[in-house]
Design an enzyme around this catalytic site. Structure first.
Site, PDB file in Angstrom:
ATOM      1  N   GLY A  14       0.958  -1.399  -0.195  1.00 59.11           N
ATOM      2  CA  GLY A  14      -0.125   0.092  -0.026  1.00 59.11           C
ATOM      3  C   GLY A  14       0.966   1.194  -0.020  1.00 59.11           C
ATOM      4  N   GLY A  17      -0.320   4.622  -1.695  1.00 56.51           N
ATOM      5  CA  GLY A  17      -1.538   5.287  -1.001  1.00 56.51           C
ATOM      6  C   GLY A  17      -1.374   6.382  -0.150  1.00 56.51           C
ATOM      7  N   GLY A  20       0.953   5.356   2.943  1.00 57.44           N
ATOM      8  CA  GLY A  20       2.333   4.757   2.275  1.00 57.44           C
ATOM      9  C   GLY A  20       3.123   6.088   1.986  1.00 57.44           C
ATOM     10  CE1 TYR A 143     -11.101  -0.956   5.380  1.00 60.34           C
ATOM     11  CE2 TYR A 143     -11.813  -0.377   7.333  1.00 60.34           C
ATOM     12  CZ  TYR A 143     -10.846  -0.477   6.314  1.00 60.34           C
ATOM     13  OH  TYR A 143      -9.963   0.391   6.757  1.00 60.34           O
ATOM     14  CG  ASN A 172     -12.092   8.685  10.721  1.00 57.63           C
ATOM     15  OD1 ASN A 172     -12.923   8.617   9.579  1.00 57.63           O
ATOM     16  ND2 ASN A 172     -12.439   8.657  11.876  1.00 57.63           N
ATOM     17  CB  VAL A 173      -5.718   8.664   7.777  1.00 55.51           C
ATOM     18  CG1 VAL A 173      -4.366   8.921   7.676  1.00 55.51           C
ATOM     19  CG2 VAL A 173      -5.545   7.280   8.672  1.00 55.51           C
TER      20      VAL A 173
HETATM   21  P1  NDP Z   1      -5.370   4.228   0.116  1.00 52.42           P
HETATM   22  O1  NDP Z   1      -6.340   3.655  -0.568  1.00 52.42           O
HETATM   23  O2  NDP Z   1      -4.715   5.401  -0.024  1.00 52.42           O
HETATM   24  O3  NDP Z   1      -4.163   3.342  -0.329  1.00 52.42           O
HETATM   25  C1  NDP Z   1      -4.695   1.748  -0.393  1.00 52.42           C
HETATM   26  C2  NDP Z   1      -3.273   1.224  -0.784  1.00 52.42           C
HETATM   27  O4  NDP Z   1      -3.420  -0.193  -0.926  1.00 52.42           O
HETATM   28  C3  NDP Z   1      -2.784   1.587  -2.181  1.00 52.42           C
HETATM   29  O5  NDP Z   1      -1.424   1.632  -2.128  1.00 52.42           O
HETATM   30  C4  NDP Z   1      -3.172   0.689  -3.282  1.00 52.42           C
HETATM   31  O6  NDP Z   1      -2.605   0.393  -4.341  1.00 52.42           O
HETATM   32  C5  NDP Z   1      -2.992  -0.714  -2.266  1.00 52.42           C
HETATM   33  N1  NDP Z   1      -3.770  -1.887  -2.679  1.00 52.42           N
HETATM   34  C6  NDP Z   1      -5.252  -1.899  -2.686  1.00 52.42           C
HETATM   35  N2  NDP Z   1      -5.492  -3.236  -3.475  1.00 52.42           N
HETATM   36  C7  NDP Z   1      -4.312  -3.658  -3.690  1.00 52.42           C
HETATM   37  C8  NDP Z   1      -4.043  -4.983  -4.246  1.00 52.42           C
HETATM   38  N3  NDP Z   1      -5.067  -5.828  -4.813  1.00 52.42           N
HETATM   39  N4  NDP Z   1      -2.812  -5.291  -4.360  1.00 52.42           N
HETATM   40  C9  NDP Z   1      -1.737  -4.670  -3.810  1.00 52.42           C
HETATM   41  N5  NDP Z   1      -2.014  -3.450  -3.216  1.00 52.42           N
HETATM   42  C10 NDP Z   1      -3.311  -3.052  -3.243  1.00 52.42           C
HETATM   43  O7  NDP Z   1      -5.565   3.829   1.628  1.00 52.42           O
HETATM   44  P2  NDP Z   1      -4.910   4.603   2.916  1.00 52.42           P
HETATM   45  O8  NDP Z   1      -3.416   4.939   2.906  1.00 52.42           O
HETATM   46  O9  NDP Z   1      -5.661   5.773   3.557  1.00 52.42           O
HETATM   47  O10 NDP Z   1      -5.003   3.273   3.976  1.00 52.42           O
HETATM   48  C11 NDP Z   1      -3.861   2.647   4.300  1.00 52.42           C
HETATM   49  C12 NDP Z   1      -4.160   1.470   5.500  1.00 52.42           C
HETATM   50  O11 NDP Z   1      -4.926   2.043   6.600  1.00 52.42           O
HETATM   51  C13 NDP Z   1      -5.395   0.643   4.853  1.00 52.42           C
HETATM   52  O12 NDP Z   1      -5.258  -0.665   5.297  1.00 52.42           O
HETATM   53  C14 NDP Z   1      -6.581   1.275   5.582  1.00 52.42           C
HETATM   54  O13 NDP Z   1      -7.678   0.135   5.736  1.00 52.42           O
HETATM   55  C15 NDP Z   1      -6.277   1.796   6.960  1.00 52.42           C
HETATM   56  N6  NDP Z   1      -6.827   2.679   7.337  1.00 52.42           N
HETATM   57  C16 NDP Z   1      -7.146   3.826   6.841  1.00 52.42           C
HETATM   58  C17 NDP Z   1      -7.896   4.979   7.283  1.00 52.42           C
HETATM   59  C18 NDP Z   1      -8.254   6.099   6.547  1.00 52.42           C
HETATM   60  O14 NDP Z   1      -8.964   7.010   7.326  1.00 52.42           O
HETATM   61  N7  NDP Z   1      -7.757   6.407   5.382  1.00 52.42           N
HETATM   62  C19 NDP Z   1      -8.456   4.803   8.713  1.00 52.42           C
HETATM   63  C20 NDP Z   1      -8.073   3.584   9.384  1.00 52.42           C
HETATM   64  C21 NDP Z   1      -7.345   2.645   8.807  1.00 52.42           C
HETATM   65  P3  NDP Z   1      -2.660   1.431  -5.705  1.00 52.42           P
HETATM   66  O15 NDP Z   1      -2.980   2.603  -5.152  1.00 52.42           O
HETATM   67  O16 NDP Z   1      -1.297   1.283  -6.207  1.00 52.42           O
HETATM   68  O17 NDP Z   1      -3.763   0.826  -6.328  1.00 52.42           O
END
Ligand code: NDP
Length: 321
Positions: A14, A17, A20, A143, A172-173
């Site tokens: 990730g 994202g 990340g 989820y 929430n991020v």
């Molecule tokens: P993003 O949606 O910004 O990023 C998700 C990441 O997961 C991306 O890098 C995406 O890759 C990758 N991904 C998704 N599906 C696949 C797959 N099949 N194979 C490989 N990589 C995959 O999420 P966040 O950065 O917001 O979240 C990061 C973590 O934090 C997650 O686990 C989320 O559940 C958790 N979280 C987030 C919160 C929030 O408020 N945002 C709150 C609490 C927890 P690509 O973009 O390259 O497709």
């Protein structure tokens, strides 16, 4: 000391994202260490729902540590529509990443839960011991159950294989590189995008729900510093909540005010009360975090919102939307 200086290779799933990108920024600046190599991968590098591809990634990168962020992620309305898909994709990703970690002898894996996976009917504040206490909110059961199973896997890998695989629980991020797409965004990025458009078009800002639900928000760059700490120092298998304090909880109405101020939107704000509110609150305790890091400083909410809005305005063309 000697232990700290040992070379480590940290694979971040990730990595493309929001969280990340924030970790990448932090380990390349304030938290840079010469003994650490950080590798950031997104879905284009490897589809983690595919076990063979996941194995090939671990074979190639040979990580000693893993930060597991990858997940199918979305806001309330995206979850409501796709619970089955959220469950199946996230179950597959989590099972594959932990299986590959074990197979390739990864020493520590820090996976990601969320405060929105806790029981719907609960006492407050929520703490780390309550992950499995009762059903999650119906809106995101897919989820939530998939996330909870990470804790089950971690316990299994510890009892059967003495692995130190753990999890952290962000609230929430928000921050740069968030997902601003109206269909599947979380509340803050959706509001930032809407307010930006409303200002540009001179139209009212339409917000969903009543504005009364309460949320804790953490700035992605603060969260990133906490992940780096967990990789280096957190030794428990049990999860740890990464959240601002209970006193820093804000209502959706306050969040709207913060966004409106940061964007400089001067038009009318309308509340569409027909739309769902989601869970009223999920107040989490950060007492465990405070026990480890009593002096950690969170960026003040309004300041972090300002940084996020400025990033969105500057990067409007390329932002995910
Ligand atoms: P993003 O949606 O910004 O990023 C998700 C990441 O997961 C991306 O890098 C995406 O890759 C990758 N991904 C998704 N599906 C696949 C797959 N099949 N194979 C490989 N990589 C995959 O999420 P966040 O950065 O917001 O979240 C990061 C973590 O934090 C997650 O686990 C989320 O559940 C958790 N979280 C987030 C919160 C929030 O408020 N945002 C709150 C609490 C927890 P690509 O973009 O390259 O497709």
């Amino acid at each position: 000391d000697a232990v700290q200086a040992e070379p480590i290779r940290v694979l971040v799933t990730g990595g493309s994202g929001m969280v990340g990108k924030a970790i990448e920024q932090v380990v390349n600046t304030v938290e840079k260490r010469s003994n650490e190599t950080w590798i950031f991968v997104g879905s284009k590098d490897c589809d983690l729902t595919d076990l063979a591809a996941t194995r090939a990634l671990f074979e190639k990168e040979k990580p000693t540590h893993v930060v597991h962020l990858a997940a199918m992620v979305g806001g309330l309305f995206h979850n409501l529509a796709h619970n089955l898909q959220f469950f199946r994709k996230n179950m597959a990703i989590n099972d594959n990443v932990l299986a590959a970690s074990h197979e390739f002898n990864v020493r520590k894996c820090v996976s990601t839960l969320s405060t929105c996976i806790f029981p719907d009917k609960t006492t407050y504040p929520i703490d780390e011991t309550m992950v499995h206490n009762g059903p999650p909110h119906d809106s995101n059961f897919g989820y939530a159950y998939a996330k909870r199973m990470i804790d089950v896997l971690n316990k299994g890998y510890e009892t059967e294989h003495q692995r130190r695989y753990t999890s952290v629980v962000p609230c929430n991020v928000f921050g740069p590189f968030d997902n601003y797409n109206f269909q599947d965004a979380h509340v803050l990025p959706a509001l930032i995008h809407k307010a930006y458009i409303a200002k540009k078009e001179g139209k009212p800002l339409v917000c969903f729900g009543s504005g009364t639900p309460l949320r804790q928000f953490i700035y992605s760059l603060d969260l990133a510093r906490l992940y780096v700490w967990a990789v280096r120092h957190y030794e428990e298998i049990d999860p740890i909540i990464f959240s601002v304090g209970e006193e820093d909880e804000v209502s959706i109405q306050q969040a709207v005010n913060g966004v409106v101020k940061a964007i400089g939107f001067e038009g009318e704000v309308i509340w569409d009360r027909e739309k769902a509110d989601g869970q009223y609150k999920k107040t989490a305790s950060n007492a465990k975090l405070r026990k480890y890091l009593p002096d950690f400083k969170f960026t003040p909410f309004d300041e972090a919102i300002k940084h996020s809005v400025d990033w969105f305005v500057t990067n409007f063309e390329t932002a995910r939307k």
